[in-house]
Design a protein around this motif. Structure first.
Motif, short mmCIF file in Angstrom:
data_model
loop_
_atom_site.label_atom_id
_atom_site.label_comp_id
_atom_site.label_asym_id
_atom_site.label_seq_id
_atom_site.Cartn_x
_atom_site.Cartn_y
_atom_site.Cartn_z
N LEU A 93 -7.01 7.44 -8.37
CA LEU A 93 -7.05 5.99 -8.13
C LEU A 93 -8.28 5.62 -7.31
CD1 LEU A 93 -3.38 4.92 -7.23
CD2 LEU A 93 -4.71 4.22 -9.21
N ARG A 94 -8.56 6.40 -6.29
CA ARG A 94 -9.73 6.17 -5.44
C ARG A 94 -11.01 6.20 -6.26
NH1 ARG A 94 -11.45 10.32 -1.95
NH2 ARG A 94 -11.37 11.58 -3.85
N ASP A 95 -11.14 7.22 -7.12
CA ASP A 95 -12.35 7.37 -7.91
C ASP A 95 -12.49 6.28 -8.97
OD1 ASP A 95 -12.88 9.59 -6.38
OD2 ASP A 95 -12.17 11.03 -7.88
N ALA A 96 -11.35 5.89 -9.57
CA ALA A 96 -11.40 4.86 -10.62
C ALA A 96 -11.68 3.48 -10.06
CB ALA A 96 -10.09 4.85 -11.39
N THR A 100 -9.89 2.49 -1.38
CA THR A 100 -8.94 3.41 -0.75
C THR A 100 -7.58 3.33 -1.44
OG1 THR A 100 -10.04 3.24 1.40
CG2 THR A 100 -7.74 3.98 1.40
N ALA A 101 -7.02 4.49 -1.75
CA ALA A 101 -5.69 4.57 -2.37
C ALA A 101 -4.69 5.08 -1.34
CB ALA A 101 -5.71 5.49 -3.59
N ASN A 102 -3.52 4.47 -1.31
CA ASN A 102 -2.52 4.78 -0.29
C ASN A 102 -1.14 5.01 -0.90
OD1 ASN A 102 -4.29 3.67 2.11
ND2 ASN A 102 -4.21 2.02 0.61
N MET A 103 -0.32 5.69 -0.13
CA MET A 103 1.09 5.86 -0.49
C MET A 103 1.91 5.59 0.77
SD MET A 103 2.98 9.20 -2.04
CE MET A 103 4.46 9.02 -3.00
N ILE A 114 1.95 7.42 4.29
CA ILE A 114 2.20 8.86 4.38
C ILE A 114 1.13 9.70 3.68
CG2 ILE A 114 4.69 8.56 4.64
CD1 ILE A 114 4.98 9.43 1.70
N ALA A 115 0.27 9.06 2.89
CA ALA A 115 -0.81 9.79 2.22
C ALA A 115 -1.91 8.80 1.86
CB ALA A 115 -0.31 10.51 0.98
N GLN A 116 -3.12 9.31 1.77
CA GLN A 116 -4.25 8.41 1.52
C GLN A 116 -5.42 9.19 0.93
OE1 GLN A 116 -6.89 6.73 4.84
NE2 GLN A 116 -5.51 5.00 4.41
N ALA A 117 -6.14 8.54 0.03
CA ALA A 117 -7.43 9.03 -0.44
C ALA A 117 -8.44 7.95 -0.09
CB ALA A 117 -7.41 9.29 -1.95
N GLU A 118 -9.26 8.22 0.91
CA GLU A 118 -10.14 7.20 1.48
C GLU A 118 -11.34 6.93 0.59
OE1 GLU A 118 -12.70 6.82 5.56
OE2 GLU A 118 -10.69 7.70 5.70
N SER A 119 -11.68 5.67 0.44
CA SER A 119 -12.85 5.26 -0.33
C SER A 119 -14.11 5.90 0.21
CB SER A 119 -12.98 3.73 -0.30
OG SER A 119 -14.22 3.33 -0.87
N ARG A 120 -15.06 6.14 -0.68
CA ARG A 120 -16.34 6.69 -0.25
C ARG A 120 -17.37 5.59 0.05
NH1 ARG A 120 -14.95 10.51 -4.57
NH2 ARG A 120 -14.44 12.53 -3.64
N GLU A 121 -16.96 4.34 -0.13
CA GLU A 121 -17.85 3.23 0.20
C GLU A 121 -18.10 3.19 1.70
OE1 GLU A 121 -19.32 1.14 -1.94
OE2 GLU A 121 -18.39 2.09 -3.69
N ALA A 216 5.71 3.57 -2.54
CA ALA A 216 4.81 2.67 -3.27
C ALA A 216 3.40 3.22 -3.17
CB ALA A 216 4.88 1.26 -2.71
N LEU A 217 2.60 2.87 -4.17
CA LEU A 217 1.17 3.18 -4.18
C LEU A 217 0.40 1.88 -4.03
CD1 LEU A 217 0.87 5.56 -7.28
CD2 LEU A 217 1.04 6.23 -4.88
N SER A 218 -0.79 1.98 -3.43
CA SER A 218 -1.62 0.79 -3.34
C SER A 218 -3.09 1.15 -3.42
CB SER A 218 -1.36 0.02 -2.05
OG SER A 218 -1.92 0.69 -0.94
N ILE A 219 -3.88 0.16 -3.82
CA ILE A 219 -5.33 0.23 -3.75
C ILE A 219 -5.75 -0.90 -2.80
CG2 ILE A 219 -7.51 -0.06 -4.98
CD1 ILE A 219 -6.05 0.95 -7.50
N SER A 220 -6.49 -0.56 -1.75
CA SER A 220 -6.89 -1.56 -0.77
C SER A 220 -8.40 -1.55 -0.59
CB SER A 220 -6.18 -1.32 0.57
OG SER A 220 -6.40 0.00 1.02
N GLY A 221 -8.95 -2.75 -0.45
CA GLY A 221 -10.39 -2.85 -0.28
C GLY A 221 -10.78 -4.16 0.36
#
Length: 251
Positions: A93-96, A100-103, A114-121, A216-221
């Motif tokens: 999700l983060r790469d697409a 930042t993608a979160n759970m 409880i989990a996150q893939a942080e944006s590289r921006e 839940a999953l989220s994309i935040s920016g």
């Protein structure tokens, strides 16, 4: 060892001793096993009981593990079982999305990340794992409660109220129900600068095979990047990922 640290250490020792005996433990036995004075033992047990970690039985005089201890203990296993299969999906999700993608899960009127893939921006949304957000200020929170009955949502509001984090926060019961109806209709939730000004979040719920919300999953920016067009695209990504995880994540 400082007095405060010593008290914590002693309280945890008592909690371990209580947990070791399913029949319950007498205060005198706990004091002896922990090498503490009965008065100190009683004071610490009372503090644990006030927080829900211990429970005294007035009939037998025995101490038992409290509900809160079970909740905290279960949270480790729950979070771990949810995180492991989700991490690769969060990274996708983060790469697409390049955001930042979160759970997250709901606990005590808040959403816990409880989990996150942080944006590289360079400029990105940051809410570290373990962070707490009021349910109705959170896209993930709203996505989860949209699966609940209306009376359950009202009960949550009655228990914890409606917190205004920004001028965009939803603070009226009727507004909440209108928002929940919209989420149910469109299949995803939106946090439109409702917790932090300048941040926007799109979220979808993960269900188990019984149709119950697990997380839940989220994309935040940044709101400047999360244009209506990007919100639509991120909604497609997060709902597809949530559907893929649903049914494979059982507790």
């Amino acid at each position: 060892m400082s007095t405060a640290v010593q008290s914590v250490d002693r309280a945890l020792t008592l909690l371990e001793l209580i947990a070791a005996d399913p029949e319950g433990s007498r205060l005198s036995d706990l004091a002896r096993a922990a090498a503490l004075a009965p008065s100190t033992t009683h004071r610490l047990l009372t503090a644990l009981e006030q927080r829900g970690f211990a429970l005294s039985d007035a009939t037998t005089g025995r101490w038992h593990i409290g509900r809160r201890a079970h909740v905290v203990g279960a949270a480790w296993g729950t979070a771990r079982s949810l995180r492991i299969p989700a991490i690769p999906q969060l990274r996708r999700l983060r790469d697409a999305s390049r955001e930042t993608a979160n759970m997250g899960v709901i606990e005590d009127g808040h959403v816990i990340t409880i989990a996150q893939a942080e944006s590289r921006e360079i400029m990105r949304a940051i809410s570290s794992p373990g962070g707490r957000t009021p349910v109705f200020c959170s896209g993930m929170g709203k996505a989860i409660v949209a699966t609940w009955r209306d009376d359950q949502i009202d009960h949550l509001i009655d228990l914890y109220g409606l917190t205004a984090a920004t001028a965009h926060s939803l603070t009226k019961r009727e507004t909440i129900h209108a928002e929940i109806a919209r989420i149910r209709d469109q299949g995803y939730a939106l946090d439109d600068e409702e917790y932090v000004i300048g941040l926007r979040c799109v979220a979808a719920v993960i269900m188990n095979p019984d149709g119950e919300a697990l997380a839940a999953l989220s994309i935040s920016g940044l709101a400047a990047r999360m244009t209506p067009e990007k919100v639509t695209r991120c909604a497609e990504l997060v709902t597809a990922t949530a559907r893929d995880l649903s049914g494979r994540m059982t507790l």
